[in-house]
Motif scaffolding. Structure first.
Motif, PDB file in Angstrom:
ATOM      1  N   LEU A  65       0.811  -1.211   0.000  1.00  0.00           N
ATOM      2  CA  LEU A  65       0.000   0.000   0.000  1.00  0.00           C
ATOM      3  C   LEU A  65       0.849   1.267   0.000  1.00  0.00           C
ATOM      4  O   LEU A  65       0.341   2.366  -0.122  1.00  0.00           O
ATOM      5  CB  LEU A  65      -0.923   0.025   1.220  1.00  0.00           C
ATOM      6  CG  LEU A  65      -2.077  -0.967   1.238  1.00  0.00           C
ATOM      7  CD1 LEU A  65      -2.760  -0.929   2.583  1.00  0.00           C
ATOM      8  CD2 LEU A  65      -3.066  -0.647   0.140  1.00  0.00           C
ATOM      9  N   GLY A  66       2.142   1.101   0.178  1.00  0.00           N
ATOM     10  CA  GLY A  66       3.010   2.276   0.207  1.00  0.00           C
ATOM     11  C   GLY A  66       2.985   2.983   1.535  1.00  0.00           C
ATOM     12  O   GLY A  66       3.307   4.162   1.632  1.00  0.00           O
ATOM     13  N   ASN A  67       2.578   2.281   2.604  1.00  0.00           N
ATOM     14  CA  ASN A  67       2.521   2.929   3.913  1.00  0.00           C
ATOM     15  C   ASN A  67       3.825   2.839   4.685  1.00  0.00           C
ATOM     16  O   ASN A  67       3.969   3.440   5.732  1.00  0.00           O
ATOM     17  CB  ASN A  67       1.420   2.286   4.766  1.00  0.00           C
ATOM     18  CG  ASN A  67       0.054   2.748   4.329  1.00  0.00           C
ATOM     19  OD1 ASN A  67      -0.089   3.853   3.811  1.00  0.00           O
ATOM     20  ND2 ASN A  67      -0.938   1.914   4.517  1.00  0.00           N
ATOM     21  N   SER A 126       6.564   2.788  -2.735  1.00  0.00           N
ATOM     22  CA  SER A 126       6.054   1.646  -3.475  1.00  0.00           C
ATOM     23  C   SER A 126       4.913   2.065  -4.382  1.00  0.00           C
ATOM     24  O   SER A 126       4.314   3.105  -4.226  1.00  0.00           O
ATOM     25  CB  SER A 126       5.634   0.537  -2.525  1.00  0.00           C
ATOM     26  OG  SER A 126       4.553   0.982  -1.765  1.00  0.00           O
ATOM     27  N   GLU A 127       4.651   1.200  -5.325  1.00  0.00           N
ATOM     28  CA  GLU A 127       3.640   1.483  -6.338  1.00  0.00           C
ATOM     29  C   GLU A 127       2.853   0.215  -6.564  1.00  0.00           C
ATOM     30  O   GLU A 127       3.420  -0.873  -6.607  1.00  0.00           O
ATOM     31  CB  GLU A 127       4.352   1.819  -7.652  1.00  0.00           C
ATOM     32  CG  GLU A 127       4.141   3.233  -8.147  1.00  0.00           C
ATOM     33  CD  GLU A 127       4.914   3.421  -9.437  1.00  0.00           C
ATOM     34  OE1 GLU A 127       4.348   3.136 -10.492  1.00  0.00           O
ATOM     35  OE2 GLU A 127       6.109   3.804  -9.352  1.00  0.00           O
ATOM     36  N   LEU A 128       1.553   0.373  -6.718  1.00  0.00           N
ATOM     37  CA  LEU A 128       0.724  -0.802  -6.982  1.00  0.00           C
ATOM     38  C   LEU A 128      -0.027  -0.549  -8.276  1.00  0.00           C
ATOM     39  O   LEU A 128      -0.742   0.437  -8.397  1.00  0.00           O
ATOM     40  CB  LEU A 128      -0.228  -1.005  -5.805  1.00  0.00           C
ATOM     41  CG  LEU A 128      -1.076  -2.269  -5.799  1.00  0.00           C
ATOM     42  CD1 LEU A 128      -1.252  -2.750  -4.382  1.00  0.00           C
ATOM     43  CD2 LEU A 128      -2.411  -2.047  -6.439  1.00  0.00           C
ATOM     44  N   ASN A 129       0.180  -1.400  -9.254  1.00  0.00           N
ATOM     45  CA  ASN A 129      -0.445  -1.202 -10.555  1.00  0.00           C
ATOM     46  C   ASN A 129      -1.046  -2.498 -11.071  1.00  0.00           C
ATOM     47  O   ASN A 129      -0.751  -3.582 -10.566  1.00  0.00           O
ATOM     48  CB  ASN A 129       0.586  -0.708 -11.578  1.00  0.00           C
ATOM     49  CG  ASN A 129       0.893   0.752 -11.367  1.00  0.00           C
ATOM     50  OD1 ASN A 129      -0.012   1.550 -11.180  1.00  0.00           O
ATOM     51  ND2 ASN A 129       2.166   1.074 -11.356  1.00  0.00           N
ATOM     52  N   THR A 130      -1.842  -2.361 -12.091  1.00  0.00           N
ATOM     53  CA  THR A 130      -2.347  -3.560 -12.749  1.00  0.00           C
ATOM     54  C   THR A 130      -2.216  -3.350 -14.246  1.00  0.00           C
ATOM     55  O   THR A 130      -2.199  -2.215 -14.722  1.00  0.00           O
ATOM     56  CB  THR A 130      -3.837  -3.789 -12.450  1.00  0.00           C
ATOM     57  OG1 THR A 130      -4.527  -2.579 -12.681  1.00  0.00           O
ATOM     58  CG2 THR A 130      -4.060  -4.268 -11.058  1.00  0.00           C
ATOM     59  N   GLU A 131      -2.116  -4.442 -14.978  1.00  0.00           N
ATOM     60  CA  GLU A 131      -2.221  -4.320 -16.423  1.00  0.00           C
ATOM     61  C   GLU A 131      -3.012  -5.505 -16.964  1.00  0.00           C
ATOM     62  O   GLU A 131      -3.156  -6.528 -16.311  1.00  0.00           O
ATOM     63  CB  GLU A 131      -0.839  -4.195 -17.075  1.00  0.00           C
ATOM     64  CG  GLU A 131       0.112  -5.308 -16.751  1.00  0.00           C
ATOM     65  CD  GLU A 131       1.487  -5.013 -17.358  1.00  0.00           C
ATOM     66  OE1 GLU A 131       2.062  -5.952 -17.910  1.00  0.00           O
ATOM     67  OE2 GLU A 131       1.968  -3.859 -17.280  1.00  0.00           O
ATOM     68  N   ILE A 179       0.974  -5.664 -10.319  1.00  0.00           N
ATOM     69  CA  ILE A 179       2.397  -5.382 -10.190  1.00  0.00           C
ATOM     70  C   ILE A 179       2.611  -4.585  -8.921  1.00  0.00           C
ATOM     71  O   ILE A 179       1.967  -3.549  -8.719  1.00  0.00           O
ATOM     72  CB  ILE A 179       2.919  -4.568 -11.386  1.00  0.00           C
ATOM     73  CG1 ILE A 179       2.651  -5.316 -12.691  1.00  0.00           C
ATOM     74  CG2 ILE A 179       4.409  -4.280 -11.248  1.00  0.00           C
ATOM     75  CD1 ILE A 179       2.661  -4.440 -13.898  1.00  0.00           C
ATOM     76  N   ILE A 180       3.466  -5.075  -8.059  1.00  0.00           N
ATOM     77  CA  ILE A 180       3.813  -4.299  -6.867  1.00  0.00           C
ATOM     78  C   ILE A 180       5.291  -3.981  -6.945  1.00  0.00           C
ATOM     79  O   ILE A 180       6.130  -4.874  -7.049  1.00  0.00           O
ATOM     80  CB  ILE A 180       3.516  -5.096  -5.572  1.00  0.00           C
ATOM     81  CG1 ILE A 180       2.023  -5.415  -5.473  1.00  0.00           C
ATOM     82  CG2 ILE A 180       3.962  -4.312  -4.353  1.00  0.00           C
ATOM     83  CD1 ILE A 180       1.676  -6.342  -4.341  1.00  0.00           C
ATOM     84  N   LYS A 181       5.596  -2.688  -6.931  1.00  0.00           N
ATOM     85  CA  LYS A 181       6.991  -2.273  -7.017  1.00  0.00           C
ATOM     86  C   LYS A 181       7.389  -1.611  -5.712  1.00  0.00           C
ATOM     87  O   LYS A 181       6.736  -0.661  -5.289  1.00  0.00           O
ATOM     88  CB  LYS A 181       7.167  -1.255  -8.144  1.00  0.00           C
ATOM     89  CG  LYS A 181       7.420  -1.873  -9.489  1.00  0.00           C
ATOM     90  CD  LYS A 181       7.741  -0.796 -10.489  1.00  0.00           C
ATOM     91  CE  LYS A 181       7.642  -1.381 -11.898  1.00  0.00           C
ATOM     92  NZ  LYS A 181       7.406  -0.347 -12.887  1.00  0.00           N
ATOM     93  N   VAL A 182       8.419  -2.111  -5.090  1.00  0.00           N
ATOM     94  CA  VAL A 182       8.894  -1.497  -3.848  1.00  0.00           C
ATOM     95  C   VAL A 182      10.341  -1.077  -4.049  1.00  0.00           C
ATOM     96  O   VAL A 182      11.163  -1.873  -4.514  1.00  0.00           O
ATOM     97  CB  VAL A 182       8.782  -2.472  -2.651  1.00  0.00           C
ATOM     98  CG1 VAL A 182       9.285  -1.832  -1.379  1.00  0.00           C
ATOM     99  CG2 VAL A 182       7.361  -2.953  -2.479  1.00  0.00           C
TER     100      VAL A 182
END
Lengths: 363, 400
Positions: free
Chosen positions: B249-251, B276-281, B290-293
């Motif tokens: 969640l980027g917390n 962090s970033e939470l995306n979907t495709e 996609i979770i990018k930390v």
């Protein structure tokens, strides 16, 4: 000629900007967001565009008769009795709008700030200063507006900057998810508040001392006011998201409630209320002025100040009975556009066409 | 001249007399509520409020040994009714603008919390800036009865502790009213709240003697995150799952990651800056998460002999281990949320709505089933910059 006061184009611009911001800064987002969702800000830009087109129409009409106001030339164009009838319709329109706006202030104060206070004293105070403003005349009044302008501008700037840390850009996505249709329908629906209402400024138009500049300042004022509203809409979507932008009774105020920078720069919602009070005060005073000049013209009075107290008292009663409750006044906002449409668009258009056909102008 | 003078006198008089305080309430007529707890008992709402006792709070007067806060409790068919009924025990009318914490009892949360949301957002006295937590295995009322030592007002301590634990440990989550409402009404995200635990006995914790010991017999402690399906509480995540959720969640800004050393022992890495970033495709009509930390850390604590911090390779080993640890906790939280509870606290649905709104409207109905088997790519980047004041651990020098 009922009004001998002269105002400068600069004052005219500020007056118009205040007028646009005044009625709508607390309300626009919710109506637009209802149908356009997160694209409401685009709808707002379209509304500003429509507003500018409308203003060009008003300008065309106004500059044909640079020394006369709306009621004067409607008599000239349509003949005495038909003209008087039209003026009377305009009087009713202005007067009803006036009562509605006064009620809006009353409702806002009671819901958000003073929940147990009866609405009557609030309205008495408001109408008192409104009568005062009109008694002093348009010249003094516009000078007062000029003094308020830098203060309000500064407060608005502080307000906007304070909101910046809460912005979440993902609230704007998905962009154009439902296509352009809801955006355009939202834009058309909300052109009524406040852009159709700008017809009121045809009553003030002859008081501006330079006609050519008056046209420009009419457009500029509309643009400034519209920009402020667009920014507020954008900020409310960015910070509150669509659900709250739509469901809050007073969106911009809710936005101010959220401001909290570093734990000490917070609870500054009174700033928002202040901006709104000043600008809507200017709006209702202009409406009152418009309806009084209208009435004075119909009755062919030499001087309009004798009308202020009687009409002021009627306004007081009218503002108390015009809505039964807040839900009704929310509903009212929805059909207000259709109600404004003849006054804001059809009648000016009619006057313009008839004056072209009958080759009437002020000379 | 005389007229002017008279006018000035009149203005001064009106200024002081007409202050438009129609229903004014002076500070000494208000009961300032700092904490509120909601429970349910036999279908009735039980409201507990923690009210500040102003005489005891004023530092300079020293206080008279009375409790710094008072707790009132009442029942009612609606929340509002229960709150107003408190005036029958409280000498003053409750004032809610300074509410800092709302505690929901676990039993109540299981039955659904939606009913409380309305009053809390409708009432003009309520500001939306208080935090909401769930009382783990307890009634919310019990949580508010405990007195604390560091801060005179218990709720203040709990409030600050939530802020500091999210900042430095990251298993808790600060949720305010509007966030909670958004989570509950939105189809693409599930609500989650931090749990608060009472350790010790309510009877002991409510007494002032509790604060006169160096180690209080009863105290409050934040636990992991509790998750909701719609507005109904369904269960708790573990500590590592909570952390995983917060990563996604980027917390997380700063936390401590404990990783094993190459041979024996453990090392703690302090993460100091995490984004962090939470995306979907969507590809081939199949969604993918996609979770990018991205995180920057320092070596915080070495508890093994074999680690040679003078070599750059060691740092890459540590980075790899940290990455593994973060990925592991995100995976665990994904498993718990999707398989165990069948919810979407991450907000993948919302992300999908933002990125592919047409597709989202097609699959909205079966979203949770689709989410269960949706592939999620986890991309963690770890950089370790510093190792602290010393190079190799003194442990390395101990010969045995």
């Amino acid at each position: 000629m009922l009004e001998n006061g002269k105002i400068s184009p600069h004052q005219y611009t500020i007056m118009i900007a205040f007028f646009i911001v005044g009625g709508s800064i607390l309300y626009t987002p919710s109506g637009l967001v209802h149908s356009a969702k997160q694209d409401a800000w685009m709808a707002n830009i379209i509304v500003v565009g429509l507003g500018l087109i409308l203003v060009s129409l008003f300008n065309l009409l106004g500059s044909r008769f640079p020394t006369m106001n709306l009621t004067e030339y409607s008599e000239r164009i349509l003949g005495k009795w038909l003209g008087k009838l039209l003026s009377f319709l305009y009087f009713i329109y202005f007067f009803l709008s006036l009562a509605v706006f006064i009620r809006q202030i009353g409702d806002f104060v009671i819901i958000q700030i003073l929940p147990d206070t009866p609405i009557l004293p609030l309205h008495i105070l408001l109408i008192g200063i409104m009568i005062m403003g009109v008694l002093y005349g348009i010249e003094t009044f516009s000078r007062a507006i000029e003094i308020f302008f830098p203060i309000i501008f500064l407060l608005l700037l502080i307000f906007i900057i304070s909101i910046f840390p809460m912005i979440e850009f993902q609230q704007l996505q998905p962009i154009l998810a439902n296509g352009t249709k809801p955006i355009i329908s939202a834009a058309v629906k909300s052109v009524g508040t406040p852009y159709l209402q700008l017809v009121l400024f045809l009553m003030v138009f002859p008081a501006v001392n330079q006609t050519t500049k008056a046209k420009k300042s009419f457009l500029l004022g509309t643009f400034i006011g519209g920009t402020v509203l667009t920014v507020v809409t954008l900020l409310s979507i960015l910070c509150l998201g669509t659900y709250f932008s739509e469901n809050m009774e007073f969106v911009a105020y809710a936005l101010a409630l959220k401001i909290n920078i570093g734990g000490f720069w917070q609870r500054i919602e009174a700033v928002m209320a202040f901006i709104w009070f000043i600008s809507i005060y200017i709006k209702i005073t202009l409406y009152f002025y418009g309806s009084i000049i209208c009435m004075g013209q119909i009755l062919e009075l030499k001087e309009y100040k004798c009308l202020t107290f009687p009409l002021g008292l009627i306004t007081l009663v009218l503002s108390l009975i015009i809505n039964k409750n807040i839900v009704e006044s929310d509903k009212q906002a929805e059909w207000w556009t259709s109600f404004s449409l003849p006054f804001g668009l059809f009648f000016p258009l009619l006057l313009l066409i008839v004056s072209k056909i009958r080759k009437k102008d002020s000379y | 001249m005389n007229r002017k003078f008279l006018l000035i006198i009149i203005s001064i008089c009106s200024l002081s007399l007409l202050t438009s305080c129609w229903n004014r309430k002076e500070l000494n007529e208000l009961a300032i509520v700092v904490g509120m707890g909601i429970d349910i008992e036999d279908g009735k709402f039980v409201v507990t409020v923690q009210v500040v006792n102003p005489g005891e709070i004023a530092e300079s007067q020293g206080g008279s040994g009375k409790s710094p806060v008072v707790v009132y409790q009442e029942k009612g068919n609606t929340l509002f009714e229960a709150i107003r009924r408190i005036t029958t025990v409280s000498p003053r009318k409750l004032y809610f603008s300074h509410l800092r914490l709302l505690v929901l009892g676990e039993e109540f949360a299981k039955k659904g919390i939606a009913k409380t949301l309305d009053l809390l957002s409708r009432d003009p006295e309520m500001r939306a800036d208080f935090y909401i937590v769930v009382a783990k295995n307890k009634k919310a009322g019990d949580i508010l009865k405990i007195v604390t030592t560091m801060e005179r007002i218990p709720v203040q301590q709990v409030f600050e502790s939530l802020q500091s634990s999210e900042k430095a440990w990251a298993t808790t989550i600060q949720i305010t009213m509007d966030q909670l409402i958004y989570d509950i009404i939105s189809e693409g995200i599930s609500a989650k709240l931090t749990g608060i635990k009472l350790i010790g006995d309510v009877q002991d914790g409510g007494k002032l003697e509790n604060t006169q010991q160096t180690k209080p017999t009863a105290f409050l402690k934040y636990d992991s995150i509790g998750v909701f399906r719609k507005d109904k509480f369904i269960g708790w995540l573990s500590e590592s799952e909570s952390k995983g959720l917060n990563y996604a969640l980027g917390n997380v800004t700063s936390t401590v990651v404990t990783i094993p050393c190459p041979q024996k022992g453990k090392t703690a890495i302090e993460l100091i800056h995490t984004t962090s970033e939470l995306n979907t495709e969507v590809s081939d009509h199949k969604p993918k998460g996609i979770i990018k930390v991205t995180t920057v850390g320092n070596v915080g604590n070495v508890q093994c002999k074999t680690l040679d911090l003078t070599k750059p390779e060691t740092i890459s080993i540590l980075e790899r281990e940290t990455k593994k640890n973060i990925e592991h906790s995100i995976n665990k939280s994904l498993y718990a949320a999707r398989k165990k509870y069948k919810i979407d606290p991450f907000g993948f649905g919302e992300a999908l709505h933002r990125s592919n709104s047409d597709y989202w409207h097609l699959i909205k109905k079966d979203w949770l089933q689709i989410l269960e088997n949706m592939p999620v790519e986890i991309d963690v980047k770890v950089k370790i910059h510093n190792i602290g004041k010393i190079k190799n651990s003194p442990l390395n020098e101990i010969k045995n």
